[in-house]
Design a protein around this motif. Structure first.
Motif, short mmCIF file in Angstrom:
data_model
loop_
_atom_site.label_atom_id
_atom_site.label_comp_id
_atom_site.label_asym_id
_atom_site.label_seq_id
_atom_site.Cartn_x
_atom_site.Cartn_y
_atom_site.Cartn_z
N ASN A 44 34.55 27.69 41.02
CA ASN A 44 34.12 26.93 39.83
C ASN A 44 32.86 27.52 39.21
O ASN A 44 32.74 27.60 37.99
N SER A 45 31.94 27.95 40.09
CA SER A 45 30.70 28.54 39.59
C SER A 45 30.99 29.80 38.80
O SER A 45 30.37 30.07 37.77
N ILE A 46 31.94 30.60 39.30
CA ILE A 46 32.30 31.84 38.59
C ILE A 46 32.78 31.51 37.18
O ILE A 46 32.37 32.13 36.20
N ARG A 47 33.62 30.50 37.07
CA ARG A 47 34.14 30.12 35.73
C ARG A 47 33.02 29.65 34.81
O ARG A 47 32.98 30.00 33.63
N ILE A 48 32.13 28.84 35.37
CA ILE A 48 31.01 28.31 34.57
C ILE A 48 30.12 29.45 34.09
O ILE A 48 29.68 29.50 32.94
N ILE A 49 29.86 30.42 35.00
CA ILE A 49 29.01 31.57 34.65
C ILE A 49 29.69 32.43 33.59
O ILE A 49 29.06 32.94 32.67
N MET A 50 31.01 32.57 33.70
CA MET A 50 31.74 33.34 32.69
C MET A 50 31.65 32.66 31.31
O MET A 50 31.77 33.30 30.28
N ASP A 51 31.42 31.35 31.31
CA ASP A 51 31.24 30.62 30.04
C ASP A 51 29.82 30.76 29.50
O ASP A 51 29.44 30.11 28.53
N GLY A 52 29.00 31.55 30.21
CA GLY A 52 27.65 31.81 29.68
C GLY A 52 26.54 30.95 30.26
O GLY A 52 25.40 31.01 29.79
N ARG A 53 26.86 30.15 31.27
CA ARG A 53 25.79 29.33 31.86
C ARG A 53 25.30 29.94 33.17
O ARG A 53 25.93 30.83 33.72
#
Length: 199
Positions: free
Chosen positions: A111-120
């Motif tokens: 989940n963190s990887i996805r959130i980081i890919m969204d720029g956060r």
């Protein structure tokens, strides 16, 4: 598809992480490295979206590699066992996108990887608390003196390297012991190391 490189010197952890992330439908582990230097090579060859890095690795640490990647297109997540404020501070300065602890649940990583890919950015909550409560109490010069002691230099060698007198070095040492609340040089080095304050 999110392309991932993992850098981790413990083979078993490296294998397990790779297998877990490969199970995610939107992720693909394209490369695995055993140290920071290998990671940098793989990143320049494979151009992944994200690199997950341990901190303490041989040849080049994860933090050294992260500093070299600052400003590149590859996002960096530090994944470590060490919740140390000094490490966290250095990782933040290197502009890492995430700093997570290895004891977090595996789905949290995906989940963190996805959130980081969204720029956060994502930081383990216990680190954020720690960063606010504990700063390195030593000045730049005192840290330098302690670093030289940790490298095995004696008072005379430190004095000549820093162009100061041996008396001044001794004064620095007593201030360092006092600020770190320890009884001798060895305790000072291990306290400083434990906090992750060495550069």
């Amino acid at each position: 598809m999110i392309r991932i490189v993992i850098a981790e010197d413990q083979r078993m952890v490296l294998g397990a992480l790779g297998s877990l992330l490969d199970l995610e439908e939107d992720m693909e582990v394209v490369g695995k490295a055993n140290n920071g230097e290998e990671a940098l090579k793989l990143i320049s060859e494979l151009q992944p979206n994200i690199c997950i890095m341990d901190i303490e690795m041989p040849i080049k640490s994860g933090l050294d590699a992260a500093e070299e990647l600052k400003g590149s297109d590859c996002k960096v997540i530090i994944l470590t066992t060490f919740a140390r404020s000094g490490y966290f501070e250095r990782a933040r300065k290197a502009g890492v996108n995430g700093y997570l602890l290895k004891d977090s649940p595996s789905e949290e990583l995906a989940n963190s990887i996805r959130i980081i890919m969204d720029g956060r950015r994502i930081y383990a909550p216990e680190l954020v608390d720690m960063a606010f409560e504990e700063e390195n109490p030593l000045t730049e010069r005192e840290s330098q003196v302690l670093e030289l002691i940790a490298n095995g230099k004696n008072t005379k060698e430190i004095a000549s390297e820093l162009y100061i007198t041996t008396g001044t070095v001794r004064n620095y040492i007593s201030v360092i012991l006092d600020k770190l609340d320890v009884g001798n040089r060895i305790e000072a080095i291990s306290r400083f190391k434990e906090k992750g304050w060495f550069k």
